[in-house]
Design an enzyme around this catalytic site. Structure first.
Site, PDB file in Angstrom:
ATOM      1  CG  ASP A 297      -4.214 -11.518  -4.532  1.00  0.00           C
ATOM      2  OD1 ASP A 297      -3.465 -11.644  -3.550  1.00  0.00           O
ATOM      3  OD2 ASP A 297      -4.717 -10.424  -4.842  1.00  0.00           O
ATOM      4  CD  GLU A 484      -5.651  -6.743  -0.074  1.00  0.00           C
ATOM      5  OE1 GLU A 484      -6.215  -7.365  -0.968  1.00  0.00           O
ATOM      6  OE2 GLU A 484      -4.598  -7.115   0.446  1.00  0.00           O
TER       7      GLU A 484
HETATM    8  C1  BGC Z   1      -3.434  -8.514  -2.435  1.00  0.00           C
HETATM    9  C2  BGC Z   1      -2.174  -8.529  -3.272  1.00  0.00           C
HETATM   10  C3  BGC Z   1      -0.984  -8.846  -2.419  1.00  0.00           C
HETATM   11  C4  BGC Z   1      -1.237 -10.158  -1.697  1.00  0.00           C
HETATM   12  C5  BGC Z   1      -0.087 -10.610  -0.839  1.00  0.00           C
HETATM   13  C6  BGC Z   1      -3.564  -9.750  -1.578  1.00  0.00           C
HETATM   14  O1  BGC Z   1      -4.626  -9.672  -0.688  1.00  0.00           O
HETATM   15  O2  BGC Z   1      -4.553  -8.404  -3.285  1.00  0.00           O
HETATM   16  O3  BGC Z   1      -2.017  -7.312  -3.924  1.00  0.00           O
HETATM   17  O4  BGC Z   1       0.172  -8.886  -3.197  1.00  0.00           O
HETATM   18  O5  BGC Z   1      -2.380 -10.030  -0.883  1.00  0.00           O
HETATM   19  O6  BGC Z   1      -0.009  -9.916   0.340  1.00  0.00           O
END
Ligand code: BGC
Length: 605
Positions: A297, A484
């Protein structure tokens, strides 16, 4: 080897000598053998630098300068929040074609993978078809629909230049305080497992076709099961609990031959998941026989232990925000000093090349321009609207106030969520954390109500109009978009609560106290504590985050279609219930929900 040595001179003929001739059989097994031979042949030709390059994923902006794709042998490019590749889809494609040409100009000419967070449609492109977030698809619980939605997402992703999506999120959210509850289908492992299969099938189809993409199961593992729902927190489950509650959807995804799995931000009993060899290598790669790519990630290399994450089994690294050079030089050093085995690097590169061959990228490295007209097309929107209708869950319908009689003389529609496609779509819509603005091609709930009603429809955005003479109030309330970290209840960045804001509570109270019949539509990425508002309303609908086809909501409210959605989560009764719910002692199931998982009313015949 000289850098002027072109790939066709060495690679293609070599492949043909290894495999004898072109693949003449159509069988999956034969194709698989041919691909493995191609992978082996290519791997043998690669320098260590080229191998590490393949393991590197960068953004198309900020992370790289002009020639880096070629000189650093980059394996993949990601598009996410930041600078858009262009205005139009054609410009997006052109931007990526340019980068692809750079990759193809290298000694071995290995094409790039282009990845994107298309998690409910190609949501990074303003004008794409945006589906309800997965929580809504969990309520619809319709595998065929999930497969169709994923197929459309794949087409629109390819149409904007991508061959890889970071979806589906197959977390099992244990705690509604988590800001990513809506990215996952359900708290039911069994339902998540079923919908995962459908999603992988839909995205990947026959992977070598021009309109399919690699899917990514994320985030492995325990992302939604952290104590108190903290993004990237500690998941204190033991191995048996992980096996019982979390693993099945991953097993299903691997069975469907998913191309990638993303490591998660959380720790599991104290160990960072990115560095968790037992789970990544032993459980996923060996135990489940996963042959695809384990991708880190965001900035996973510097955040979670440098070469430890490679040794744990991470194959490709999101080397973003300044990680690129350190990642490449440190892995190189690691191999040279023996702290990273070359066999580990070879395993990683083999997995990456395998997916590139499966995608047919060596033959067709560029996106198909004819797909562009399909972005946001009526056919695609029709499926998204079906998904909206099927995702709605009817929690209360007193005195059969619904379906609304189309001849109702005066309807007042209340709340900013009623007429704002950004608010109705949640995070990961146009922007990472979502938008509070209308976006291209979307319809709103109000628009749908106006289309359905044969009477007068008045809009009272902030409930200041006092239209108490209305025959009916449709009150649309809920959460503002978040993604997030920023969506965690209790996160320092926000004052989010498990309840509606006082303002939104008052919208309902004001109309109800004046004796107006009220239908409440809740827009939210998770079940909220709304027992009091449910009591005060005549009808109450959980609409989740419908996406671009907001007018689909009205088609059910006015009875063109029946309700069929069922709760993908049990519904909380009180905030107190959630203070400790699914803390470290989540195994205690003593909390009685207001509505159980699977609840949902319909119009009686
Ligand atoms: C998220 C992922 C995402 C990635 C790329 C991360 O911060 O947890 O779900 O795919 O960023 O943008």
């Amino acid at each position: 080897m000289s850098s002027s040595f072109h790939k066709c001179q060495i690679f293609i003929p070599l492949i043909f000598t290894v495999i004898g001739c072109k693949n003449t059989s159509n069988s999956k097994v034969d194709k698989g053998i041919v691909i493995e031979k191609k992978v082996d042949s290519l791997l043998k030709l690669m320098t260590l630098e080229e191998k590490i390059g393949q393991m590197t994923q960068v953004r198309h902006f900020w992370d790289i300068s002009k020639d880096d794709v070629a000189t650093k042998f980059i394996g993949s490019v990601i598009h996410t929040q930041g600078i858009n590749p262009g205005e139009t889809a054609k410009e997006w494609q052109q931007k990526f074609i340019k980068l692809q040409k750079q990759a193809l100009s290298t000694r071995l000419g290995i094409p790039l993978l282009f990845g994107v967070d298309a998690v409910h449609g190609q949501n990074t492109y303003n004008g794409a078809t945006i589906f309800p977030h997965n929580i809504g698809l969990g309520a619809a619980a319709n595998e065929e629909l999930v497969e169709k939605a994923a197929r459309i997402t794949a087409i629109e992703a390819q149409a904007t230049g991508f061959n890889w999506v970071f979806s589906p999120c197959i977390a099992i959210p244990f705690n509604e305080k988590w800001g990513r509850v809506y990215e996952a289908f359900s708290e039911s492992t069994e339902l998540t497992e079923r919908l995962t299969k459908a999603s992988v099938r839909g995205h990947q189809g026959n992977l070598s076709a021009a309109n399919t993409v690699i899917a990514t199961a994320k985030h492995f593992i325990g992302d939604g099961a952290t104590d108190y729902g903290i993004e990237g927190g500690e998941t204190s489950l033991n191995a048996q609990q992980i096996e019982e509650k979390l693993l099945a959807p991953y097993k299903a995804a691997v069975k469907e031959d998913i191309g990638a799995v993303m490591a998660s931000f959380n720790t599991v009993t104290g160990t960072s998941m990115h560095a968790h060899k037992e789970l990544i290598t032993d459980a996923l790669k060996i135990g489940m026989n996963f042959k695809g790519i384990v991708v880190s990630d965001w900035k996973g290399y510097s955040r979670f232990g440098g070469n430890n994450i490679i040794n744990a089994g991470v194959d490709m690294v999101m080397a973003v925000d300044g990680d690129l050079d350190d990642f490449q030089s440190e892995v190189l050093k690691g191999v040279e000093d023996g702290s990273v085995q070359l066999s580990r690097i070879d395993d990683a590169v083999r997995r990456i090349l395998r997916q590139k061959f499966k995608l047919g990228l060596f033959e067709n490295p560029f996106p198909d321009a004819t797909l562009i007209t399909k972005i946001g097309s009526p056919d695609h929107r029709k499926v998204a609207k079906q998904a909206v209708r099927e995702s709605l869950v009817l929690l209360k319908n007193e005195n059969k106030i619904l379906p609304i009689n189309k001849a109702t003389q005066k309807i007042v529609v209340v709340g900013e969520h009623a007429d704002n496609s950004g608010l109705q779509s949640g995070g990961w819509t146009v922007n990472w954390q979502g938008t509070k603005e209308n976006y291209k091609g979307a319809t709103t709930i109000l628009k749908g109500i106006k289309k359905q009603s044969k009477g007068k429809v008045i809009y009272d955005k902030n409930a200041t109009g006092n239209h108490f003479d209305a025959d009916l109030a449709i009150i649309v309330v809920g959460e503002n978009p978040y993604a997030e970290f920023f969506g965690d209840i209790g996160h320092e960045s926000n004052q989010l609560e498990l309840t509606l804001t006082k303002e939104h509570q008052d919208y309902i109270k004001n109309y109800q106290e004046k004796g107006v019949k009220t239908v409440v539509v809740l827009i939210s990425g998770r079940p909220l504590v709304v027992a009091d508002q449910i009591n005060k309303s005549d009808a109450f609908i959980a609409a989740w985050l419908p996406g671009s086809e907001g007018d689909g909501v009205a088609e059910v409210l006015f009875g063109d279609h029946n309700f069929s959605g069922k709760l993908p989560h049990s519904w909380p009764k009180s905030v107190e219930d959630f203070n400790n719910k699914y803390g470290p002692n989540f195994w205690d199931n003593s909390i009685e929900p207001l509505y159980p998982l699977g609840f949902g009313l319909t119009y009686e015949k």
